[in-house]
Design a protein around this motif. Structure first.
Motif, short mmCIF file in Angstrom:
data_model
loop_
_atom_site.label_atom_id
_atom_site.label_comp_id
_atom_site.label_asym_id
_atom_site.label_seq_id
_atom_site.Cartn_x
_atom_site.Cartn_y
_atom_site.Cartn_z
N ALA A 1 0.85 -1.20 0.00
CA ALA A 1 0.00 0.00 0.00
C ALA A 1 0.88 1.24 0.00
CB ALA A 1 -0.91 0.00 1.22
N PHE A 2 0.45 2.24 -0.75
CA PHE A 2 1.21 3.48 -0.87
C PHE A 2 0.26 4.67 -0.84
CE2 PHE A 2 4.16 0.50 -2.72
CZ PHE A 2 5.41 0.98 -2.39
N SER A 3 0.75 5.77 -0.31
CA SER A 3 0.08 7.05 -0.55
C SER A 3 0.53 7.54 -1.92
CB SER A 3 0.49 8.07 0.51
OG SER A 3 1.88 8.38 0.42
N ALA A 4 -0.16 8.53 -2.45
CA ALA A 4 0.24 9.08 -3.74
C ALA A 4 1.67 9.62 -3.67
CB ALA A 4 -0.73 10.19 -4.17
N GLN A 5 1.96 10.38 -2.62
CA GLN A 5 3.30 10.94 -2.48
C GLN A 5 4.33 9.85 -2.24
OE1 GLN A 5 4.25 14.24 -2.99
NE2 GLN A 5 6.21 13.18 -3.02
N GLY A 6 3.95 8.85 -1.47
CA GLY A 6 4.87 7.75 -1.21
C GLY A 6 5.21 6.99 -2.48
N LEU A 7 4.23 6.83 -3.36
CA LEU A 7 4.47 6.13 -4.62
C LEU A 7 5.33 6.96 -5.55
CD1 LEU A 7 3.94 3.60 -6.22
CD2 LEU A 7 1.76 4.56 -6.98
N GLY B 1 2.68 9.97 4.04
CA GLY B 1 2.30 10.83 2.92
C GLY B 1 0.82 10.87 2.62
N PHE B 2 0.01 10.17 3.42
CA PHE B 2 -1.43 10.24 3.20
C PHE B 2 -1.98 11.58 3.65
CE2 PHE B 2 -0.71 5.64 3.43
CZ PHE B 2 -1.38 5.23 2.28
N LEU B 3 -2.97 12.08 2.92
CA LEU B 3 -3.62 13.33 3.29
C LEU B 3 -4.43 13.12 4.56
CD1 LEU B 3 -4.84 14.51 -0.23
CD2 LEU B 3 -2.74 15.14 0.98
N PRO B 4 -4.70 14.20 5.31
CA PRO B 4 -5.45 14.05 6.56
C PRO B 4 -6.77 13.30 6.41
CG PRO B 4 -4.52 16.25 6.44
CD PRO B 4 -4.24 15.59 5.12
N GLU B 5 -7.50 13.60 5.35
CA GLU B 5 -8.79 12.93 5.18
C GLU B 5 -8.62 11.44 4.85
OE1 GLU B 5 -8.04 15.35 1.33
OE2 GLU B 5 -7.72 15.53 3.51
N GLN B 6 -7.52 11.10 4.19
CA GLN B 6 -7.25 9.70 3.89
C GLN B 6 -6.85 8.93 5.15
OE1 GLN B 6 -4.22 10.33 0.96
NE2 GLN B 6 -5.68 10.94 -0.64
N ALA B 7 -5.99 9.55 5.97
CA ALA B 7 -5.60 8.93 7.24
C ALA B 7 -6.80 8.79 8.16
CB ALA B 7 -4.50 9.75 7.90
N GLN B 8 -7.64 9.80 8.17
CA GLN B 8 -8.85 9.76 9.01
C GLN B 8 -9.76 8.62 8.59
OE1 GLN B 8 -9.42 12.44 11.50
NE2 GLN B 8 -10.63 10.73 12.26
N VAL C 1 -8.18 5.24 9.93
CA VAL C 1 -8.29 4.94 11.37
C VAL C 1 -9.75 4.76 11.78
CG1 VAL C 1 -6.10 6.05 11.96
CG2 VAL C 1 -8.21 7.40 12.00
N ASP C 2 -10.66 5.40 11.07
CA ASP C 2 -12.08 5.25 11.39
C ASP C 2 -12.65 3.92 10.91
OD1 ASP C 2 -12.27 7.68 12.68
OD2 ASP C 2 -13.06 8.76 10.94
N ASN C 3 -12.00 3.31 9.94
CA ASN C 3 -12.56 2.10 9.32
C ASN C 3 -11.69 0.85 9.47
OD1 ASN C 3 -15.12 3.01 7.66
ND2 ASN C 3 -13.57 4.61 7.33
N CYS C 4 -10.60 0.96 10.21
CA CYS C 4 -9.69 -0.19 10.31
C CYS C 4 -10.20 -1.27 11.25
CB CYS C 4 -8.30 0.28 10.74
SG CYS C 4 -8.25 0.94 12.43
N GLY C 5 -11.20 -0.95 12.07
CA GLY C 5 -11.79 -1.96 12.94
C GLY C 5 -11.00 -2.25 14.20
N ASP D 1 -7.31 3.98 -5.34
CA ASP D 1 -8.20 4.66 -4.39
C ASP D 1 -7.35 4.92 -3.15
OD1 ASP D 1 -9.97 5.19 -2.24
OD2 ASP D 1 -11.58 4.09 -3.23
N TRP D 2 -7.00 6.18 -2.94
CA TRP D 2 -6.03 6.49 -1.88
C TRP D 2 -6.62 6.30 -0.48
CZ3 TRP D 2 -1.79 5.92 -4.17
CH2 TRP D 2 -1.61 6.36 -5.49
N ASN D 3 -7.92 6.42 -0.33
CA ASN D 3 -8.55 6.07 0.95
C ASN D 3 -8.34 4.59 1.25
OD1 ASN D 3 -9.50 8.63 1.56
ND2 ASN D 3 -11.57 8.25 0.82
N GLU D 4 -8.56 3.76 0.23
CA GLU D 4 -8.40 2.33 0.43
C GLU D 4 -6.93 1.96 0.63
OE1 GLU D 4 -10.74 0.07 0.94
OE2 GLU D 4 -12.15 1.75 0.87
N GLN D 5 -6.05 2.70 -0.03
CA GLN D 5 -4.62 2.47 0.19
C GLN D 5 -4.24 2.81 1.63
OE1 GLN D 5 -2.04 1.25 -2.00
NE2 GLN D 5 -3.93 0.53 -2.97
N ALA D 6 -4.81 3.88 2.16
CA ALA D 6 -4.54 4.25 3.56
C ALA D 6 -5.08 3.18 4.50
CB ALA D 6 -5.17 5.60 3.87
#
Length: 199
Positions: free
Chosen positions: A76-82, A137-144, A147-151, A106-111
């Motif tokens: 998995a990569f963020s856009a910047q990380g890739l 390198g994930f954007l705040p909304e992607q990191a959010q 963490v909200d959906n990782c279970g 899908d960068w949300n799914e990558q996060a």
């Protein structure tokens, strides 16, 4: 008398031929010819670079895209990380940016996938995982989103982190709670964690 008539006829023919040549020359001179493009016109044409479709991508861009898809198939990569990874591999910034724009990730799914990878081998608090994803390198909304959906059960994460600390060092109950608070766990989560490991 006949000889004079012949001369006049010959003169008429010559004048007719001259008139025909003059007319043809005049018509040819009116045919428009293309004029060379001036330097100013050339500059104006190239002032706005065209956006190339995928079929017109350079070889470097195509290879960068193939490499990006390969990376995404196993990690998995963020856009910047890739982009950073592709540049590390020797691709230019333009080639790397092209690949990231065209790879369809899908960068949300990558996060979310990256969050799962972290939780598979280490324990994190909610805020600690958010910070780690931001560092990647994930954007705040992607990191959010991640963490909200990782279970994750954050109390269990606190217990796992507490045990990890005790595996390599000794802590008092209060010292271990303080360490968990430093890691971003809430007071309730920290107390649950130290109790779960026997304190």
């Amino acid at each position: 008398m006949k000889r004079r008539n012949f001369s006049i006829a010959a003169l008429v023919i010559v004048l007719a031929l001259l008139g025909s040549c003059s007319s043809q020359s005049s018509e040819e001179s009116t045919v428009p010819t293309s004029s060379p493009i001036s330097a100013e016109e050339t500059q104006a044409i190239g002032s706005e670079p065209a956006v190339l479709p995928a079929d017109d991508a350079t070889l470097g861009e195509k290879n960068a895209l193939a490499a990006a898809n390969t990376y995404l198939s196993f990690s998995a990569f963020s856009a910047q990380g890739l982009i950073d990874q592709l540049e590390f591999e020797g691709y230019t910034t333009q080639e790397a940016q092209y690949a990231v724009a065209k790879c369809g990730a899908d960068w949300n799914e990558q996060a979310l996938k990256k969050a799962g990878n972290y939780l598979d081998y280490s324990a994190f608090s909610y805020s600690g995982l958010f910070e780690q994803l931001s560092y990647e390198g994930f954007l705040p909304e992607q990191a959010q989103y991640a963490v909200d959906n990782c279970g994750a059960d954050w109390k269990e994460q606190a217990a796992k982190k507490a045990q990890a600390y005790l595996d390599f060092s000794s802590f008092s109950r209060e010292g271990l709670i303080d360490q968990l608070l430093y890691e971003g766990f809430t007071q309730e989560q920290a107390e649950y964690g130290v109790t779960a490991v026997g304190y």
